[in-house]
Design a protein around this motif. Structure first.
Motif, mmCIF file in Angstrom:
data_model
loop_
_atom_site.group_PDB
_atom_site.id
_atom_site.type_symbol
_atom_site.label_atom_id
_atom_site.label_comp_id
_atom_site.label_asym_id
_atom_site.label_seq_id
_atom_site.Cartn_x
_atom_site.Cartn_y
_atom_site.Cartn_z
ATOM 1 N N THR A 1 0.856 -1.187 0.000
ATOM 2 C CA THR A 1 0.000 0.000 0.000
ATOM 3 C C THR A 1 0.892 1.238 0.000
ATOM 4 O O THR A 1 1.382 1.668 1.042
ATOM 5 C CB THR A 1 -0.926 0.000 1.237
ATOM 6 N N VAL A 2 1.155 1.764 -1.175
ATOM 7 C CA VAL A 2 2.072 2.896 -1.306
ATOM 8 C C VAL A 2 1.313 4.146 -1.750
ATOM 9 O O VAL A 2 0.294 4.068 -2.418
ATOM 10 C CB VAL A 2 3.203 2.596 -2.304
ATOM 11 N N ASP A 3 1.834 5.284 -1.353
ATOM 12 C CA ASP A 3 1.240 6.583 -1.676
ATOM 13 C C ASP A 3 2.318 7.439 -2.328
ATOM 14 O O ASP A 3 3.403 7.620 -1.763
ATOM 15 C CB ASP A 3 0.723 7.236 -0.388
ATOM 16 N N PHE A 4 2.032 7.940 -3.510
ATOM 17 C CA PHE A 4 3.005 8.758 -4.222
ATOM 18 C C PHE A 4 2.796 10.259 -3.990
ATOM 19 O O PHE A 4 3.345 11.073 -4.726
ATOM 20 C CB PHE A 4 2.925 8.461 -5.728
ATOM 21 N N ALA A 5 2.021 10.598 -2.965
ATOM 22 C CA ALA A 5 1.700 12.009 -2.744
ATOM 23 C C ALA A 5 2.940 12.851 -2.477
ATOM 24 O O ALA A 5 3.010 14.014 -2.879
ATOM 25 C CB ALA A 5 0.720 12.141 -1.577
ATOM 26 N N ASP A 6 3.950 12.268 -1.799
ATOM 27 C CA ASP A 6 5.137 13.059 -1.448
ATOM 28 C C ASP A 6 6.425 12.443 -1.981
ATOM 29 O O ASP A 6 7.514 12.706 -1.462
ATOM 30 C CB ASP A 6 5.228 13.248 0.065
ATOM 31 N N CYS A 7 6.312 11.600 -2.999
ATOM 32 C CA CYS A 7 7.515 11.030 -3.608
ATOM 33 C C CYS A 7 7.216 10.624 -5.044
ATOM 34 O O CYS A 7 6.056 10.580 -5.468
ATOM 35 C CB CYS A 7 8.030 9.834 -2.805
ATOM 36 N N ASP A 8 8.282 10.338 -5.772
ATOM 37 C CA ASP A 8 8.154 9.926 -7.171
ATOM 38 C C ASP A 8 8.417 8.446 -7.359
ATOM 39 O O ASP A 8 8.056 7.882 -8.401
ATOM 40 C CB ASP A 8 9.143 10.705 -8.040
ATOM 41 N N ALA A 9 9.066 7.824 -6.382
ATOM 42 C CA ALA A 9 9.433 6.421 -6.517
ATOM 43 C C ALA A 9 9.527 5.758 -5.151
ATOM 44 O O ALA A 9 9.872 6.399 -4.155
ATOM 45 C CB ALA A 9 10.768 6.280 -7.252
ATOM 46 N N TRP A 10 9.226 4.474 -5.131
ATOM 47 C CA TRP A 10 9.415 3.632 -3.956
ATOM 48 C C TRP A 10 10.369 2.515 -4.332
ATOM 49 O O TRP A 10 10.253 1.928 -5.410
ATOM 50 C CB TRP A 10 8.092 3.010 -3.509
ATOM 51 N N LEU A 11 11.302 2.201 -3.424
ATOM 52 C CA LEU A 11 12.233 1.107 -3.659
ATOM 53 C C LEU A 11 12.252 0.212 -2.432
ATOM 54 O O LEU A 11 12.444 0.682 -1.306
ATOM 55 C CB LEU A 11 13.641 1.646 -3.931
ATOM 56 N N GLY A 12 12.037 -1.072 -2.662
ATOM 57 C CA GLY A 12 12.092 -2.042 -1.571
ATOM 58 C C GLY A 12 13.379 -2.832 -1.635
ATOM 59 O O GLY A 12 13.513 -3.741 -2.456
ATOM 60 N N PRO A 13 14.379 -2.514 -0.823
ATOM 61 C CA PRO A 13 15.662 -3.215 -0.877
ATOM 62 C C PRO A 13 15.549 -4.651 -0.369
ATOM 63 O O PRO A 13 14.738 -4.957 0.516
ATOM 64 C CB PRO A 13 16.560 -2.375 0.035
ATOM 65 N N ALA A 14 16.352 -5.520 -0.943
ATOM 66 C CA ALA A 14 16.418 -6.912 -0.495
ATOM 67 C C ALA A 14 17.726 -7.135 0.252
ATOM 68 O O ALA A 14 18.721 -6.444 0.013
ATOM 69 C CB ALA A 14 16.331 -7.858 -1.693
ATOM 70 N N GLU A 15 17.729 -8.105 1.136
ATOM 71 C CA GLU A 15 18.914 -8.354 1.963
ATOM 72 C C GLU A 15 20.122 -8.785 1.146
ATOM 73 O O GLU A 15 21.258 -8.611 1.576
ATOM 74 C CB GLU A 15 18.598 -9.396 3.034
ATOM 75 N N ASP A 16 19.874 -9.340 -0.055
ATOM 76 C CA ASP A 16 21.000 -9.798 -0.874
ATOM 77 C C ASP A 16 21.593 -8.698 -1.746
ATOM 78 O O ASP A 16 22.475 -8.954 -2.573
ATOM 79 C CB ASP A 16 20.588 -10.987 -1.748
ATOM 80 N N GLN B 1 20.038 0.754 -8.801
ATOM 81 C CA GLN B 1 18.703 1.218 -9.172
ATOM 82 C C GLN B 1 18.345 2.501 -8.433
ATOM 83 O O GLN B 1 17.764 3.423 -9.013
ATOM 84 C CB GLN B 1 17.668 0.138 -8.871
ATOM 85 N N ARG B 2 18.711 2.551 -7.168
ATOM 86 C CA ARG B 2 18.448 3.765 -6.398
ATOM 87 C C ARG B 2 19.194 4.953 -6.995
ATOM 88 O O ARG B 2 18.633 6.057 -7.134
ATOM 89 C CB ARG B 2 18.856 3.561 -4.937
ATOM 90 N N GLU B 3 20.450 4.753 -7.366
ATOM 91 C CA GLU B 3 21.221 5.834 -7.973
ATOM 92 C C GLU B 3 20.622 6.286 -9.290
ATOM 93 O O GLU B 3 20.633 7.478 -9.615
ATOM 94 C CB GLU B 3 22.681 5.392 -8.170
ATOM 95 N N ARG B 4 20.105 5.353 -10.070
ATOM 96 C CA ARG B 4 19.458 5.717 -11.331
ATOM 97 C C ARG B 4 18.241 6.615 -11.066
ATOM 98 O O ARG B 4 18.017 7.597 -11.779
ATOM 99 C CB ARG B 4 19.031 4.443 -12.058
ATOM 100 N N LEU B 5 17.457 6.266 -10.066
ATOM 101 C CA LEU B 5 16.274 7.073 -9.732
ATOM 102 C C LEU B 5 16.677 8.472 -9.261
ATOM 103 O O LEU B 5 16.093 9.475 -9.681
ATOM 104 C CB LEU B 5 15.453 6.365 -8.651
ATOM 105 N N LEU B 6 17.681 8.531 -8.393
ATOM 106 C CA LEU B 6 18.125 9.816 -7.864
ATOM 107 C C LEU B 6 18.741 10.681 -8.961
ATOM 108 O O LEU B 6 18.543 11.900 -8.993
ATOM 109 C CB LEU B 6 19.118 9.606 -6.727
ATOM 110 N N ALA B 7 19.494 10.047 -9.856
ATOM 111 C CA ALA B 7 20.114 10.795 -10.951
ATOM 112 C C ALA B 7 19.074 11.418 -11.869
ATOM 113 O O ALA B 7 19.343 12.437 -12.529
ATOM 114 C CB ALA B 7 21.043 9.882 -11.745
ATOM 115 N N ALA B 8 17.883 10.807 -11.898
ATOM 116 C CA ALA B 8 16.797 11.350 -12.715
ATOM 117 C C ALA B 8 16.039 12.455 -11.984
ATOM 118 O O ALA B 8 15.070 13.001 -12.514
ATOM 119 C CB ALA B 8 15.835 10.235 -13.113
ATOM 120 N N GLY B 9 16.496 12.778 -10.772
ATOM 121 C CA GLY B 9 15.851 13.847 -10.011
ATOM 122 C C GLY B 9 14.604 13.420 -9.260
ATOM 123 O O GLY B 9 13.824 14.282 -8.829
#
Length: 204
Positions: free
Chosen positions: A109-124, A154-162
């Motif tokens: 259950t995600v809300d994009f009201a205050d963000c552009d992307a959600w990332l769920g990191p995995a332990e590996d 992937q996180r860096e790619r998202l951040l690099a896109a602003g």
């Protein structure tokens, strides 16, 4: 107003969860994969979404609940297949895999009201979920997949896109026998845990 995407392989012996062998037979590994997929789809079915899609490599089976569209995966590497799934979405979308049967509707259950992307990191070092308010396949193409640095890349790619990125809780993928035991303990009442209990004892 979110499309919920589950990307998966048909759970056939020898094609899925090969790293669970030799502790499990290929048939047992496939049964565990099917149980993990069933638990994931059940959570997705109970999460708020306007559209639910299984992006499948293979053919649907009796494990697929009602309410899901089925899209075939495109050819190419995992980055291309993830990118193609997002390319077919016209609004906010959240994509997850089939390797985290402990996932819950609340986590999806995600809300994009205050963000552009959600990332769920995995332990590996990978990621188990990626949500985009405005799906753009270019955000995934070329990201190295299935490495200990995939999530960070992937996180860096998202951040690099602003993009403004928020993180979901870190989860453990089921890849190895040790993972299977740990994840089943986290969700002891799910189909995955029941299937694991029905299998032959794991060699430790």
């Amino acid at each position: 107003m979110t499309t919920l995407l589950v990307i998966a392989k048909e759970p056939l012996p020898g094609r899925v969860k090969t790293r669970l062998t030799p502790q499990f037979t290929p048939q047992q590994a496939a049964a565990l994969a099917e149980a993990a997929l069933a638990d994931t789809l059940r959570a997705a079915a109970a999460a708020p979404a306007t559209r639910r899609v299984l992006v499948l490599d293979g053919t649907p089976g009796p494990w697929l609940p009602d309410g899901f569209e089925v899209w075939p995966q495109c050819a190419g590497g995992l980055d291309e297949r993830l990118a193609d799934a997002f390319a077919h979405c016209s609004g906010p979308a959240l994509l997850i895999g089939m390797d985290t049967p402990q996932v819950t509707p609340e986590l999806l259950t995600v809300d994009f009201a205050d963000c552009d992307a959600w990332l769920g990191p995995a332990e590996d070092g990978g990621f188990w979920a990626l949500g985009l308010a405005e799906p753009d396949p270019a955000l995934l193409r070329g990201v190295p997949m299935s490495t200990p640095g995939t999530g960070a890349a992937q996180r860096e790619r998202l951040l690099a896109a602003g993009l403004r990125v928020r993180e979901l809780p870190r989860l453990r993928d089921v890849d190895t026998a040790a993972d299977a035991l740990a994840v089943a303990a986290l969700a002891p009442h799910g189909r995955f845990a029941a299937q694991l209990a029905a299998c032959a004892p794991v060699t430790r």
